[in-house]
Design a protein around this motif. Structure first.
Motif, PDB file in Angstrom:
ATOM      1  N   ALA A 397       0.859  -1.190   0.000  1.00  6.36           N
ATOM      2  CA  ALA A 397       0.000   0.000   0.000  1.00  6.36           C
ATOM      3  C   ALA A 397       0.895   1.239   0.000  1.00  6.36           C
ATOM      4  N   PRO A 398       0.428   2.348  -0.599  1.00  5.48           N
ATOM      5  CA  PRO A 398      -0.882   2.514  -1.201  1.00  5.48           C
ATOM      6  C   PRO A 398      -1.061   1.616  -2.422  1.00  5.48           C
ATOM      7  N   ASP A 399      -2.275   1.105  -2.546  1.00  4.11           N
ATOM      8  CA  ASP A 399      -2.585   0.173  -3.619  1.00  4.11           C
ATOM      9  C   ASP A 399      -2.602   0.900  -4.966  1.00  4.11           C
ATOM     10  N   LEU A 400      -1.903   0.333  -5.942  1.00  3.81           N
ATOM     11  CA  LEU A 400      -1.823   0.729  -7.354  1.00  3.81           C
ATOM     12  C   LEU A 400      -0.662   1.665  -7.706  1.00  3.81           C
ATOM     13  N   PRO A 401      -0.453   2.834  -7.088  1.00  3.55           N
ATOM     14  CA  PRO A 401       0.570   3.749  -7.618  1.00  3.55           C
ATOM     15  C   PRO A 401       1.986   3.362  -7.188  1.00  3.55           C
ATOM     16  N   ALA A 402       2.633   2.502  -7.969  1.00 10.32           N
ATOM     17  CA  ALA A 402       3.974   2.031  -7.625  1.00 10.32           C
ATOM     18  C   ALA A 402       4.997   3.159  -7.610  1.00 10.32           C
ATOM     19  N   GLU A 403       4.739   4.239  -8.372  1.00 12.28           N
ATOM     20  CA  GLU A 403       5.718   5.326  -8.413  1.00 12.28           C
ATOM     21  C   GLU A 403       5.828   6.041  -7.077  1.00 12.28           C
ATOM     22  N   LEU A 404       4.848   5.885  -6.197  1.00 12.10           N
ATOM     23  CA  LEU A 404       4.922   6.513  -4.878  1.00 12.10           C
ATOM     24  C   LEU A 404       5.722   5.681  -3.884  1.00 12.10           C
ATOM     25  N   ARG A 405       6.043   4.459  -4.227  1.00 13.00           N
ATOM     26  CA  ARG A 405       6.815   3.577  -3.347  1.00 13.00           C
ATOM     27  C   ARG A 405       7.871   2.821  -4.163  1.00 13.00           C
ATOM     28  N   PRO A 406       8.819   3.525  -4.756  1.00 13.15           N
ATOM     29  CA  PRO A 406       9.852   2.864  -5.564  1.00 13.15           C
ATOM     30  C   PRO A 406      10.596   1.804  -4.757  1.00 13.15           C
ATOM     31  N   GLY A 407      11.008   0.762  -5.442  1.00  7.34           N
ATOM     32  CA  GLY A 407      11.747  -0.311  -4.801  1.00  7.34           C
ATOM     33  C   GLY A 407      11.012  -1.628  -4.905  1.00  7.34           C
ATOM     34  N   GLU A 408      11.599  -2.648  -4.315  1.00  7.28           N
ATOM     35  CA  GLU A 408      11.048  -4.001  -4.387  1.00  7.28           C
ATOM     36  C   GLU A 408       9.855  -4.185  -3.456  1.00  7.28           C
ATOM     37  N   ASN A 409       9.753  -3.349  -2.419  1.00  2.00           N
ATOM     38  CA  ASN A 409       8.635  -3.389  -1.466  1.00  2.00           C
ATOM     39  C   ASN A 409       8.534  -4.732  -0.740  1.00  2.00           C
ATOM     40  N   LEU A 410       9.655  -5.185  -0.190  1.00  4.09           N
ATOM     41  CA  LEU A 410       9.638  -6.426   0.597  1.00  4.09           C
ATOM     42  C   LEU A 410       8.839  -6.231   1.880  1.00  4.09           C
ATOM     43  N   TYR A 411       8.187  -7.322   2.341  1.00  5.35           N
ATOM     44  CA  TYR A 411       8.117  -8.658   1.760  1.00  5.35           C
ATOM     45  C   TYR A 411       6.751  -8.875   1.090  1.00  5.35           C
ATOM     46  N   THR A 412       6.205  -7.787   0.533  1.00  5.41           N
ATOM     47  CA  THR A 412       4.903  -7.919  -0.121  1.00  5.41           C
ATOM     48  C   THR A 412       5.026  -8.783  -1.373  1.00  5.41           C
ATOM     49  N   ASN A 413       3.924  -9.487  -1.682  1.00  8.79           N
ATOM     50  CA  ASN A 413       3.856 -10.367  -2.852  1.00  8.79           C
ATOM     51  C   ASN A 413       5.045 -11.321  -2.917  1.00  8.79           C
ATOM     52  N   SER A 414       5.446 -11.787  -1.741  1.00 10.62           N
ATOM     53  CA  SER A 414       6.608 -12.673  -1.628  1.00 10.62           C
ATOM     54  C   SER A 414       6.234 -13.982  -0.962  1.00 10.62           C
ATOM     55  N   LEU A 415       6.987 -15.014  -1.315  1.00  5.69           N
ATOM     56  CA  LEU A 415       7.020 -16.245  -0.552  1.00  5.69           C
ATOM     57  C   LEU A 415       8.084 -16.074   0.522  1.00  5.69           C
ATOM     58  N   ILE A 416       7.701 -16.220   1.798  1.00  3.01           N
ATOM     59  CA  ILE A 416       8.691 -16.171   2.868  1.00  3.01           C
ATOM     60  C   ILE A 416       8.742 -17.529   3.549  1.00  3.01           C
ATOM     61  N   TRP A 427      14.642 -17.912   3.970  1.00  2.00           N
ATOM     62  CA  TRP A 427      14.827 -17.366   2.631  1.00  2.00           C
ATOM     63  C   TRP A 427      13.496 -16.804   2.144  1.00  2.00           C
ATOM     64  N   HIS A 428      13.571 -16.060   1.073  1.00  2.05           N
ATOM     65  CA  HIS A 428      12.345 -15.496   0.511  1.00  2.05           C
ATOM     66  C   HIS A 428      12.493 -15.397  -1.000  1.00  2.05           C
ATOM     67  N   ALA A 429      11.360 -15.276  -1.674  1.00  2.00           N
ATOM     68  CA  ALA A 429      11.337 -15.037  -3.118  1.00  2.00           C
ATOM     69  C   ALA A 429      10.300 -13.961  -3.391  1.00  2.00           C
ATOM     70  N   SER A 430      10.752 -12.835  -3.930  1.00  2.00           N
ATOM     71  CA  SER A 430       9.847 -11.743  -4.294  1.00  2.00           C
ATOM     72  C   SER A 430       9.315 -12.038  -5.696  1.00  2.00           C
ATOM     73  N   LEU A 431       8.021 -12.336  -5.799  1.00  2.00           N
ATOM     74  CA  LEU A 431       7.470 -12.855  -7.047  1.00  2.00           C
ATOM     75  C   LEU A 431       6.695 -11.826  -7.857  1.00  2.00           C
ATOM     76  N   VAL A 432       6.139 -10.815  -7.212  1.00  2.00           N
ATOM     77  CA  VAL A 432       5.497  -9.706  -7.944  1.00  2.00           C
ATOM     78  C   VAL A 432       5.995  -8.411  -7.292  1.00  2.00           C
ATOM     79  N   PRO A 433       7.266  -8.042  -7.531  1.00  2.00           N
ATOM     80  CA  PRO A 433       7.824  -6.869  -6.855  1.00  2.00           C
ATOM     81  C   PRO A 433       7.197  -5.572  -7.342  1.00  2.00           C
ATOM     82  N   SER A 434       7.147  -4.595  -6.437  1.00  2.00           N
ATOM     83  CA  SER A 434       6.650  -3.260  -6.773  1.00  2.00           C
ATOM     84  C   SER A 434       5.312  -3.337  -7.508  1.00  2.00           C
ATOM     85  N   ASP A 435       4.390  -4.057  -6.913  1.00  4.34           N
ATOM     86  CA  ASP A 435       3.097  -4.386  -7.523  1.00  4.34           C
ATOM     87  C   ASP A 435       2.262  -3.139  -7.786  1.00  4.34           C
ATOM     88  N   PHE A 436       1.623  -3.064  -8.969  1.00  7.62           N
ATOM     89  CA  PHE A 436       0.718  -1.959  -9.261  1.00  7.62           C
ATOM     90  C   PHE A 436      -0.638  -2.440  -9.779  1.00  7.62           C
TER      91      PHE A 436
END
Length: 669
Positions: A397-416, A427-436
Motif C-alpha cells: 500500500a498505497p494500492d496501485l501507484p507504484a511510483e509513490l513507493r519505488p523499490g522491491e517493497n519487501l516482503y509484499t507479494n513474496s514467498l517467505i 529465505w524469501h522469493a519476491s514474485l510480484v515486486p513493486s506491484d501496481f
C-alpha cells in the motif's frame, strides 16, 4: 480485495459518526447541510448499489450496519470529518466501477446516510463547494462500546474437555480418514487417500444430507473433520456437526468486541481438544472442540490499525500460527505464533519491515506516503521435519501507484520461509515486486517432490492474483517453471490516469483457494479467475489511518470466466482445462480414487476424472460456491462435503450459506 471488504470499510466509516445530532448541533453543523430531496435520491442510489451488502434499512447484512453507535468513537476526533467519509465513498464505490458515478450521486448517498443517522435536512444542498463536509465534526456516541479487552478467559477454565487430534495425527495425514487441516495436510496437497469413490462410480453420487447455517454472512469456510465431527465457520459462528448426518452438535457465536470490518472467515485449526480461529475484530479464539465452550480469547490484531483476521490458522506443537489481512487498509503486516494454551505471543515476523529491519531499504516512498500492506489471508504450509513454515504475503500500500513507493517493497507479494519455532527468516522469493495491480501472492502450497531433468527436486508451488503458477526448488530457490492459468494481457504496461486495461485483473488469477496435487497422476489442479480490469491512477492519494489506502480506481469488464487447469507437476505443461462461465474460487480436492472435486459460482458442484478431465458428476447447490470442498470417511463410508452460498459480492452473492454432504448410495461402491 473483495467488494464486500471495500464496502465494509465504507460502511464502518459512515456508521461511525453520524449519531447524536444534539451534540453535532452544539458544533454548529448538525442541520441545514443537505436537502430532503437529496436524501430521497440518495436512498434510491443506495438501494441500487449498497443494500445488497448493508441491508435495505442499513441494518447490515454481509457488510456492517450503517446506523448505530458501534464505531462512532473512531470518528469523534477533531482530526476527522464527514469530508473523510465522503472521500472514502467517492473513491471506493460502487463496485465494480468505483469512482464512476457523478459527484451529485455521491453527495446524494451521503445526504441519505446523514438523514438515517439523525442529522436534520434543511434548505441548502450538500455540496463540495460550500465546505459543509469539512465543517461537520462527528460527536462521540452517547453509548460507546467499551474498549476491547486484551484477553478474555472462558468460564469454566481454559482446558478443553476432550482429546485430539494429536501432533502425531497431524504429522501422518496419509494414514487418516479425516480432514485435519485447511488444506488436508501440512504440505497443503488437498489430497485424500480415500478411494471408495472413483472415476468409475462418481456418477452415482447422491446428496446424503444438507445443513443450512441460518445466517446471511459470507460462507468461505474450509471445513475440518475429526472422528465423525465436522467444524465450520462464518465470521461470527463456529459450528460442530455430525459429519455423516448434518445434525448440529453445538454452535458458538462470537460477539464482536471491536470494529468488525472484513467479515470473511476461512476456518479453524484443531489440536489436542482445542479448536482455534481468528475473528474480524482481531481476536484469536480457542474453543472446546467437544462442547463449543469458549476457553480463551486474545486480541492479537487491532482493527484501528487496519488489521483483521480472515485466514485459517495452523497449529504445530504448542503454537498457533496466524496473521492479519488488511493490505488495502495499510496494515503493518506480520505473521506470528501464539501459545495454544492461552494465546500469548511466541514470535512475530514483520512482513512489512520496520525501520532498521532487513528489507526496509526496499521501500523508497515519497515524503508523506506511509509504508504498509503485506497482509496474510491464506493457509501456510509446513515442512515439520525441517521446521520450515511457508507463507504467501499480500500486496503493498498505497494500492496501485507504484511510483509513490519505488523499490522491491519487501516482503509484499513474496514467498517467505521461516523457522517455525523462532520466526527467523530462512529465505524469501519476491514474485510480484513493486506491484501496481493488487496482485497478491495468495498461495504457498503445496510442497511436492518432482522429477525435473532427471533429478528429484523438493519443490514448493506458488500462485497468486497475477495468474501465474510457479514451482520453486526449495534448496536452491531456482524457478523450475512458470505457467499462466489465466489470460495475460498488458501485465507490464504502466498505469495512467486515463486508465489501462490489464488481465487477469484486480480480482483475477487465484484467490483464497489454491492448487491441489494428485501424486499418482503427477498433476496440479488450480482454480482461477479471468476478469480483466481497467486500472486508473488517482490525481492524489489521501491516507486516513485504518481506512482504505488507494491510489486509483478500478473498472471491471462486464464479462468474466473461470478455469480449472491441470498442470504436469514436473514440467509445468498444461494437460487439460475446464472453462466455467463464472470465476472459480472454490477449493479443489483430489482423491486416491482418481477424482477431482470442485465447485463453481454457477452453483454447480463438480467431479472430474483426474487424468482425462472428463466430467463425472454435476449437482446444482443453488448458491455460488467459494468455500471448502473436502473428503473424509465415517464408519467406513466415504463422504464429500461442499460449501455453497455467499462466496462474496464479487464472486457470487447468491444463496443461503449451506453445507452439502455427498456419498455413494448404499451398495453403490
Amino acid at each position: 480485495m473483495s467488494f464486500r471488504a471495500v464496502l465494509a470499510i465504507v460502511g464502518v466509516a459512515v456508521a461511525t459518526g453520524l449519531l447524536c445530532p444534539t451534540a453535532a448541533k452544539a458544533q454548529g453543523a448538525a442541520d441545514d447541510v443537505y436537502t430532503a430531496a437529496q436524501a430521497d435520491r440518495g436512498r434510491r442510489i443506495f438501494g441500487a448499489f449498497c443494500a445488497t451488502c448493508h441491508g435495505v434499512e442499513l441494518e447490515g447484512a454481509v457488510g456492517p450496519a450503517l446506523t448505530g453507535p458501534s464505531f462512532s468513537a473512531k470518528w469523534s476526533g477533531q482530526d476527522r470529518s464527514v469530508q473523510d467519509l465522503y472521500d472514502l465513498i467517492r473513491t471506493t464505490m460502487p463496485k465494480p466501477a468505483a469512482g464512476t458515478l457523478a459527484e451529485s450521486s455521491y453527495l446524494q448517498v451521503m445526504a441519505y446516510l446523514l438523514s438515517r443517522n439523525g442529522l436534520a435536512a434543511g434548505e441548502r444542498e450538500l455540496a463540495t463547494s460550500n465546505d459543509a463536509l469539512k465543517r461537520i465534526r462527528i460527536p462521540a456516541p452517547l453509548n460507546a462500546r467499551p474498549p476491547a479487552p486484551e484477553f478474555i478467559a472462558g468460564e469454566g477454565g481454559m482446558t478443553p474437555s476432550g482429546p485430539g487430534p494429536s501432533q502425531a495425527d497431524l504429522l501422518h495425514p496419509g494414514e487418516s480418514t479425516d480432514w485435519l487441516y485447511h488444506t488436508h495436510d501440512y504440505a497443503g496437497t488437498r489430497y485424500s487417500p480415500l478411494r471408495q469413490i472413483t472415476a468409475a462410480n462418481a456418477g452415482r453420487l447422491q446428496v446424503a444430507c444438507a445443513y443450512q447455517v441460518g445466517s446471511i454472512e459470507t460462507f468461505v469456510t474450509g471445513p475440518l473433520v475429526w472422528q465423525g465431527t465436522m467444524y465450520l465457520t462464518t465470521a461470527r459462528l463456529t459450528v460442530a456437526l455430525d459429519a455423516a448426518t448434518c445434525r448440529e452438535r453445538w454452535r458458538h457465536t462470537w460477539e464482536p468486541r471491536d470494529e468488525f470490518v472484513w467479515t470473511n472467515n476461512r476456518g479453524v485449526a484443531l489440536k489436542d481438544g482445542y479448536l482455534v480461529r481468528g475473528t474480524a475484530d482481531g481476536y484469536l479464539l480457542a474453543i472446546d472442540a467437544a462442547t463449543g465452550r469458549l476457553l480463551w480469547a486474545r486480541q492479537v490484531a487491532k482493527p484501528a490499525e487496519g488489521a483483521q483476521i480472515t485466514m485459517s490458522p495452523l497449529v504445530f506443537e504448542d503454537m498457533v500460527i496466524i496473521g492479519p489481512a488488511g493490505s488495502e487498509r495499510n496494515v503493518q503486516g506480520w505473521i506470528g505464533a501464539f501459545r495454544l494454551t492461552d494465546g500469548t505471543q511466541v514470535w512475530r515476523f514483520n512482513t512489512i519491515p520496520r525501520p532498521g529491519e532487513p528489507g526496509a531499504e526496499t521501500w523508497r516512498n515519497a515524503p508523506g506516503v506511509p509504508v504498509g500492506g503485506g497482509g496474510v489471508w491464506t493457509a501456510p504450509t509446513l515442512d515439520a521435519e525441517r521446521g520450515e513454515l511457508h507463507v504467501a504475503v499480500g500486496n503493498p500500500a498505497p494500492d496501485l501507484p507504484a511510483e509513490l513507493r519505488p523499490g522491491e517493497n519487501l516482503y509484499t507479494n513474496s514467498l517467505i520461509v521461516l523457522d517455525v519455532r523462532t520466526g527467523a527468516l530462512r529465505w524469501h522469493a519476491s514474485l510480484v515486486p513493486s506491484d501496481f495491480h493488487d496482485w497478491d501472492l495468495t498461495q504457498a502450497t503445496p510442497l511436492i517432490q518432482v522429477r525435473v531433468g532427471g533429478r528429484t527436486r523438493n519443490a514448493i508451488v506458488t500462485v497468486g492474483k497475477d495468474g501465474i503458477l510457479r514451482a520453486l526448488d526449495r534448496q536452491t530457490q531456482e524457478r523450475l517453471y512458470e505457467t499462466p492459468v489465466t489470460t495475460q494481457t498488458d501485465v507490464d504496461k504502466p498505469l495512467t490516469r486515463d486508465g489501462v486495461r490489464s488481465c487477469p485483473g484486480v480480482l483475477g488469477g487465484v484467490e483464497w483457494n489454491g492448487p491441489a496435487y494428485h501424486p499418482g497422476a503427477g498433476l496440479l489442479f488450480t482454480p482461477a479467475v479471468d476478469w480483466c480490469t481497467t486500472f486508473s491512477l488517482a490525481d492524489s492519494v489521501r491516507f486516513v489511518p485504518g481506512e482504505m489506502y488507494l491510489g486509483g480506481s478500478i473498472a471491471l469488464d462486464t464479462a468474466s470466466q473461470g478455469w480449472l487447469t491441470a498442470v504436469d507437476a514436473s514440467t509445468g505443461k498444461v494437460r487439460w482445462r475446464y472453462r466455467s462461465a463464472k470465476p472459480m474460487v472454490a477449493a479443489v480436492t483430489t482423491t486416491a480414487g482418481g477424482v477431482v472435486l470442485t465447485g463453481e459460482n454457477t452453483g454447480d458442484f463438480l467431479a472430474f476424472d483426474a487424468v482425462t478431465g472428463r466430467e463425472l458428476y454435476r449437482f446444482n447447490t443453488g448458491g455460488g460456491m467459494g468455500g471448502g470442498i473436502i473428503s473424509y470417511a465415517v464408519k467406513g463410508r466415504q463422504y464429500i462435503a461442499a460449501t455453497s452460498g455467499r462466496s462474496g459480492f464479487w464472486f457470487g452473492q447468491t444463496g443461503a450459506p449451506t453445507l452439502f454432504i455427498f456419498a455413494l448410495p448404499p451398495g453403490g461402491r
